[in-house]
Design an enzyme around this catalytic site. Structure first.
Site, PDB file in Angstrom:
ATOM      1  N   THR A 162      12.785 -85.774 -33.937  1.00 10.40           N
ATOM      2  CA  THR A 162      12.393 -85.254 -32.620  1.00 10.40           C
ATOM      3  C   THR A 162      11.842 -83.846 -32.801  1.00 10.40           C
ATOM      4  OG1 THR A 162      14.064 -86.602 -31.565  1.00 10.40           O
ATOM      5  CG2 THR A 162      13.242 -84.727 -30.304  1.00 10.40           C
ATOM      6  N   HIS A 263      10.297 -85.937 -23.616  1.00  7.07           N
ATOM      7  CA  HIS A 263      11.754 -85.866 -23.671  1.00  7.07           C
ATOM      8  C   HIS A 263      12.365 -86.173 -22.292  1.00  7.07           C
ATOM      9  CE1 HIS A 263      14.638 -84.260 -26.820  1.00  7.07           C
ATOM     10  NE2 HIS A 263      15.459 -84.538 -25.828  1.00  7.07           N
TER      11      HIS A 263
HETATM   12  C1  FMN Z   1      21.135 -88.203 -21.453  1.00  4.53           C
HETATM   13  C2  FMN Z   1      19.967 -88.070 -22.391  1.00  4.53           C
HETATM   14  C3  FMN Z   1      20.185 -87.691 -23.689  1.00  4.53           C
HETATM   15  C4  FMN Z   1      19.117 -87.598 -24.580  1.00  4.53           C
HETATM   16  N1  FMN Z   1      19.369 -87.302 -25.874  1.00  4.53           N
HETATM   17  C5  FMN Z   1      18.351 -87.284 -26.763  1.00  4.53           C
HETATM   18  C6  FMN Z   1      18.598 -87.062 -28.127  1.00  4.53           C
HETATM   19  O1  FMN Z   1      19.732 -86.876 -28.545  1.00  4.53           O
HETATM   20  N2  FMN Z   1      17.529 -87.069 -28.958  1.00  4.53           N
HETATM   21  C7  FMN Z   1      16.250 -87.269 -28.523  1.00  4.53           C
HETATM   22  O2  FMN Z   1      15.312 -87.273 -29.313  1.00  4.53           O
HETATM   23  N3  FMN Z   1      15.990 -87.499 -27.220  1.00  4.53           N
HETATM   24  C8  FMN Z   1      17.011 -87.521 -26.348  1.00  4.53           C
HETATM   25  N4  FMN Z   1      16.737 -87.789 -25.034  1.00  4.53           N
HETATM   26  C9  FMN Z   1      15.356 -88.093 -24.612  1.00  4.53           C
HETATM   27  C10 FMN Z   1      15.078 -89.605 -24.718  1.00  4.53           C
HETATM   28  O3  FMN Z   1      14.999 -90.023 -26.051  1.00  4.53           O
HETATM   29  C11 FMN Z   1      13.749 -90.003 -24.065  1.00  4.53           C
HETATM   30  O4  FMN Z   1      12.715 -89.208 -24.611  1.00  4.53           O
HETATM   31  C12 FMN Z   1      13.710 -89.883 -22.543  1.00  4.53           C
HETATM   32  O5  FMN Z   1      14.976 -90.102 -21.972  1.00  4.53           O
HETATM   33  C13 FMN Z   1      12.715 -90.917 -22.006  1.00  4.53           C
HETATM   34  O6  FMN Z   1      12.574 -90.820 -20.652  1.00  4.53           O
HETATM   35  P1  FMN Z   1      13.298 -91.798 -19.579  1.00  4.53           P
HETATM   36  O7  FMN Z   1      14.725 -91.361 -19.525  1.00  4.53           O
HETATM   37  O8  FMN Z   1      12.538 -91.511 -18.337  1.00  4.53           O
HETATM   38  O9  FMN Z   1      13.127 -93.230 -20.062  1.00  4.53           O
HETATM   39  C14 FMN Z   1      17.796 -87.853 -24.122  1.00  4.53           C
HETATM   40  C15 FMN Z   1      17.574 -88.220 -22.799  1.00  4.53           C
HETATM   41  C16 FMN Z   1      18.648 -88.333 -21.930  1.00  4.53           C
HETATM   42  C17 FMN Z   1      18.373 -88.744 -20.519  1.00  4.53           C
HETATM   43  C1  COI Z   2      22.619 -82.924 -27.044  1.00  5.60           C
HETATM   44  C2  COI Z   2      21.238 -82.723 -26.578  1.00  5.60           C
HETATM   45  C3  COI Z   2      20.431 -81.896 -27.531  1.00  5.60           C
HETATM   46  C4  COI Z   2      20.630 -84.056 -26.328  1.00  5.60           C
HETATM   47  C5  COI Z   2      19.924 -84.083 -25.039  1.00  5.60           C
HETATM   48  O1  COI Z   2      20.461 -83.989 -23.990  1.00  5.60           O
HETATM   49  C6  COI Z   2      18.509 -84.209 -25.041  1.00  5.60           C
HETATM   50  O2  COI Z   2      17.932 -84.275 -26.112  1.00  5.60           O
HETATM   51  O3  COI Z   2      17.923 -84.241 -23.976  1.00  5.60           O
END
Ligand code: FMN
Ligand code: COI
Length: 373
Positions: A162, A263
């Site tokens: 990421t 993200h």
């Molecule tokens: C609760 C939560 C935690 C996330 N944690 C990570 C993570 O640890 N690593 C990462 O690359 N993206 C993380 N993301 C981003 C997701 O991989 C993704 O890009 C995003 O949720 C996509 O959009 P959507 O929720 O509208 O489907 C997170 C998103 C959410 C909502």
């Molecule tokens: C623990 C965080 C860095 C993960 C998260 O919430 C995100 O990537 O959006």
């Protein structure tokens, strides 16, 4: 149709969302649902799909649609997979192990987050479809190398780096809630010293913001990718690309795939809606590597639009967490199957028999224009 213990039929992703909200504490709900700052990009991700208009073709002789796709030599029943999200045990006692079971039932890709709350090995043991591991770039490169090696040993199919978090987006909800990872939930794949700050509630504000500020390496640049490449034989996927310039750089630096993503609106508020960046990025890549997509996909027709704009696969972030909260592995499988059935339905009505038949002619040109964001 999935019917969980609530007795309510769950027909759509928003049915799962409503069901999940009733079961999850408000600070965890805000962590899942929230975005950066005023959440304009979060809203734009959803709005972008509302602007899309499809161009159905008739008398196409398409009684059914084939949703299978293959990536890095692994076949999937659906092009709709699970984006990496942290700490699944916040919403289900079994956490990522249940998510893996659900993904397997749907034949979907599951990208396990670096901050998974179950071990990489336990998740692999529960999986019956493809798994990838997501990494952030830590100051502690030894921890990254160890995770990459464990993933390779456990049969994961790719490493997804990421690249859009040199620092974490400011999330007012978490800051107001003093959000910290609590109870017995932890990022168990990483040594506790690296994660300590994520659990400290006493200082107020977002513990995750403090944790990431201390442990992520913000100085990362393109030249550093060679180091990670040398750590693993697995394909390297870069997640968080939104421009033609960065897409070209990713290809030039040997990315095996890229993910168009903002993200989930959690990083740069005001950034372009994910869907509005997709055509630009797909054009810049020009078939040099697969392009994946995430951000705001809530129905099969949304997936269809992203696939038509050039995505090979579409990932869901929040919806699988809604499914997991509402019904464990069954809920995850339900969310993925629902979206896949909707996609197949939309493909038949649009006269497209298989995923390679989806191209920009499936969309009204105004849907490609880049919209308001
Ligand atoms: C609760 C939560 C935690 C996330 N944690 C990570 C993570 O640890 N690593 C990462 O690359 N993206 C993380 N993301 C981003 C997701 O991989 C993704 O890009 C995003 O949720 C996509 O959009 P959507 O929720 O509208 O489907 C997170 C998103 C959410 C909502
Ligand atoms: C623990 C965080 C860095 C993960 C998260 O919430 C995100 O990537 O959006």
């Amino acid at each position: 149709m999935t019917q969980l213990q609530t007795g309510t039929p769950l027909l759509t992703a928003s049915d799962y969302r409503r069901s999940a909200q009733r079961l999850v504490g408000s600070d965890v709900w805000d962590f899942i649902e929230g975005g950066a700052e005023d959440e304009r990009t979060l809203a734009a991700n959803l709005r972008a799909f509302d602007r899309v208009r499809l161009r159905p073709r008739v008398l196409a002789g398409v009684p059914d649609a084939d949703t299978t796709v293959s990536l890095f030599g692994t076949a999937y029943a659906t092009p709709i997979g699970i984006a990496p999200t942290a700490y699944h045990r916040l919403v289900d006692a079994e956490g990522e192990v249940a998510t893996a079971r659900g993904a397997g039932r749907a034949g979907a890709l599951f990208v396990v987050g670096m901050f998974a709350s179950r071990t990489i090995e336990d998740i692999a043991a529960a999986a019956s479809s493809g798994l990838w591991l997501q990494l952030y770039w830590l100051r502690r490169r030894d921890v990254m190398r160890d995770l990459a090696e464990r993933a390779e040993r456990s049969g994961y199919g790719a490493i997804m780096l990421t690249v859009d978090v040199p620092r974490m987006g400011r999330r007012w909800r978490d800051m107001r809630n003093g959000f910290a990872i609590g109870g017995d939930v932890a990022a168990v794949n990483i040594e506790p010293a690296v994660m300590a700050e994520a659990h400290r509630r006493d200082e107020g504000g977002s513990a995750l913001a403090r944790h990431t500020a201390g442990s992520f390496d913000p100085s990362l640049s393109w030249a550093d990718l060679a180091w990670l490449r040398d750590c693993t034989r697995l394909p390297l996927v870069l997640k968080g690309i939104l421009t033609a310039e960065d897409a070209a750089l990713a290809v030039a630096h040997g990315a095996d795939a890229i993910v168009v993503s903002n993200h989930g609106g959690r990083q740069l508020d005001g950034a372009v809606a994910s869907l509005d960046a997709l055509a630009e990025v797909a054009d810049a890549v020009g078939g040099a590597c697969p392009v994946l997509f995430d951000g705001g996909v809530r129905r099969g027709a949304d997936a269809l639009a992203a696939l038509a704009l050039g995505a090979r696969m579409v990932l869901l972030g929040r919806p699988p967490l809604w499914g997991l909260a509402a019904g464990g592995a069954d809920g995850v499988a339900g969310v993925l199957r629902t979206a896949t059935e909707e996609l197949a339905h939309a493909m038949v009505l649009a006269g497209r028999a298989a995923l390679p038949d989806l191209d920009r002619t499936a969309l009204r040109p105004t849907s490609l224009a880049g919209g308001d964001a």
